[in-house]
Scaffold this motif. Structure first.
Motif, mmCIF file in Angstrom:
data_model
loop_
_atom_site.group_PDB
_atom_site.id
_atom_site.type_symbol
_atom_site.label_atom_id
_atom_site.label_comp_id
_atom_site.label_asym_id
_atom_site.label_seq_id
_atom_site.Cartn_x
_atom_site.Cartn_y
_atom_site.Cartn_z
ATOM 1 N N ILE A 144 -11.509 3.994 3.430
ATOM 2 C CA ILE A 144 -11.010 2.314 3.686
ATOM 3 C C ILE A 144 -10.821 2.223 1.892
ATOM 4 C CG2 ILE A 144 -10.438 0.310 3.523
ATOM 5 C CD1 ILE A 144 -9.792 2.179 5.568
ATOM 6 N N SER A 145 -9.779 1.831 1.351
ATOM 7 C CA SER A 145 -10.113 1.229 -0.770
ATOM 8 C C SER A 145 -10.122 0.157 -0.540
ATOM 9 C CB SER A 145 -8.646 1.534 -0.817
ATOM 10 O OG SER A 145 -7.378 0.726 0.009
ATOM 11 N N SER A 146 -10.902 -0.208 -1.968
ATOM 12 C CA SER A 146 -10.853 -0.998 -2.313
ATOM 13 C C SER A 146 -10.864 -2.380 -1.779
ATOM 14 C CB SER A 146 -11.979 -1.319 -3.947
ATOM 15 O OG SER A 146 -9.927 -1.065 -4.873
ATOM 16 N N GLN A 148 -4.589 9.371 1.691
ATOM 17 C CA GLN A 148 -5.298 7.457 1.429
ATOM 18 C C GLN A 148 -4.174 6.309 2.204
ATOM 19 O OE1 GLN A 148 -8.730 7.680 0.733
ATOM 20 N NE2 GLN A 148 -8.239 5.016 1.762
ATOM 21 N N ALA A 149 -3.528 7.158 1.408
ATOM 22 C CA ALA A 149 -2.437 5.709 1.013
ATOM 23 C C ALA A 149 -1.671 5.626 2.663
ATOM 24 C CB ALA A 149 -1.123 6.686 0.337
ATOM 25 N N ALA A 163 -4.751 0.516 7.736
ATOM 26 C CA ALA A 163 -5.571 -0.301 8.089
ATOM 27 C C ALA A 163 -4.629 -1.773 7.986
ATOM 28 C CB ALA A 163 -6.412 -0.340 7.066
ATOM 29 N N ASP A 164 -3.682 -1.397 6.769
ATOM 30 C CA ASP A 164 -2.803 -3.037 6.264
ATOM 31 C C ASP A 164 -2.292 -3.632 7.684
ATOM 32 O OD1 ASP A 164 -1.149 -4.015 4.138
ATOM 33 O OD2 ASP A 164 0.164 -3.274 5.376
ATOM 34 N N THR A 187 0.707 -0.978 -0.320
ATOM 35 C CA THR A 187 0.400 -0.156 -0.125
ATOM 36 C C THR A 187 1.181 1.259 0.416
ATOM 37 O OG1 THR A 187 0.090 -0.126 2.945
ATOM 38 C CG2 THR A 187 -1.611 -1.466 1.310
ATOM 39 N N ASP A 233 -4.342 3.921 3.985
ATOM 40 C CA ASP A 233 -4.415 2.157 3.720
ATOM 41 C C ASP A 233 -4.041 1.902 4.563
ATOM 42 O OD1 ASP A 233 -6.725 2.527 2.306
ATOM 43 O OD2 ASP A 233 -5.011 2.523 0.261
ATOM 44 N N ILE A 235 -7.808 -2.629 0.569
ATOM 45 C CA ILE A 235 -7.947 -2.644 2.200
ATOM 46 C C ILE A 235 -9.531 -3.728 2.279
ATOM 47 C CG2 ILE A 235 -8.726 -2.512 4.082
ATOM 48 C CD1 ILE A 235 -5.503 -2.350 3.204
ATOM 49 N N ARG A 236 -10.589 -2.997 1.644
ATOM 50 C CA ARG A 236 -11.859 -3.819 2.062
ATOM 51 C C ARG A 236 -11.479 -5.666 1.466
ATOM 52 N NH1 ARG A 236 -15.692 -0.691 3.572
ATOM 53 N NH2 ARG A 236 -15.584 1.326 3.165
#
Length: 209
Positions: free
Chosen positions: A128-130, A66-67, A73-74, A9, A70, A132-133
């Motif tokens: 959250i980005s696709s 956003q990065a 979240a990662d 990410t 991500d 990560i989802r």
């Protein structure tokens, strides 16, 4: 449980010790700010200042906030994968239902106990980005499959039971620990109650088949 494939990410993967330390400092600062200020108060300039790096250094690894989110979240998902992977060693073919339930519930409780304020922001405020989802879905599917495989030695509709157990535990722990700040019960007490309820459900399901 099978390992979930990880996706990169960040823009450039740090290779040298100094670069790795820079990325670690950026992510630590970003997580602290995100947890405290929420998505609206989160920006790259503030993160760079907190991390003690230039904005240019930050952009070498993360092109935008956003990065950064991500990557946070990662990291959170990686902890979840590690927890579930370690717990899955108990899910042998001879494992009793009570052991299976305990592995599932304790794993979910431990994951939600890890920085609940940050967890709350990630789950309710952050776009959250696709990618990560997709990882969230993969982790869920991997856990459910592991539980289903362990349950097949005890009940017939093991896949349905596994999905129900996971979704109930995840929703209840998230609600009580993340959204309600654990005000109703301590996580350990909640885990005990969930385990009792789920064991009763599995017993009733087995008796009907």
């Amino acid at each position: 449980m099978a390992a979930v494939k990880r996706r990169q990410t960040i823009v450039r993967k740090p290779k040298q010790s100094r670069s790795k330390a820079t990325v670690a400092a950026i992510l630590e600062a970003a997580a602290q700010i995100l947890a405290k200020e929420g998505w609206d108060g989160f920006n790259t300039n503030v993160v760079a200042q907190r991390a003690g790096v230039s904005i240019g250094s930050l952009y070498e690894y993360f092109p935008n906030k956003q990065a950064l989110v991500d990557a946070i979240a990662d990291d959170h998902l990686s902890k979840g994968e590690a927890l579930m992977s370690a717990a899955s060693t108990s899910l042998v073919p001879t494992a009793e239902p009570a052991v299976i339930v305990r592995v599932l519930v304790n794993g979910i409780v431990e994951l939600h106990k890890d920085d609940p304020q940050l967890h709350r922001v990630l789950s309710s405020e952050v776009p959250i980005s696709s990618i990560i989802r997709g990882r969230v879905d993969e982790l869920r599917d991997t856990v459910i499959k592991g539980i289903a495989d362990a349950l097949k030695h005890h009940i017939g509709q093991n896949r349905i039971a596994a999905q129900l157990l996971f979704d109930v535990a995840d929703a209840a722990v998230h609600r009580w620990v993340i959204e309600d700040d654990g005000a109703l019960a301590e996580p350990e007490r909640l885990a005990e109650q969930l385990q009792d309820m789920m064991c009763a459900y599995l017993k009733a399901t087995k008796e009907r088949t």
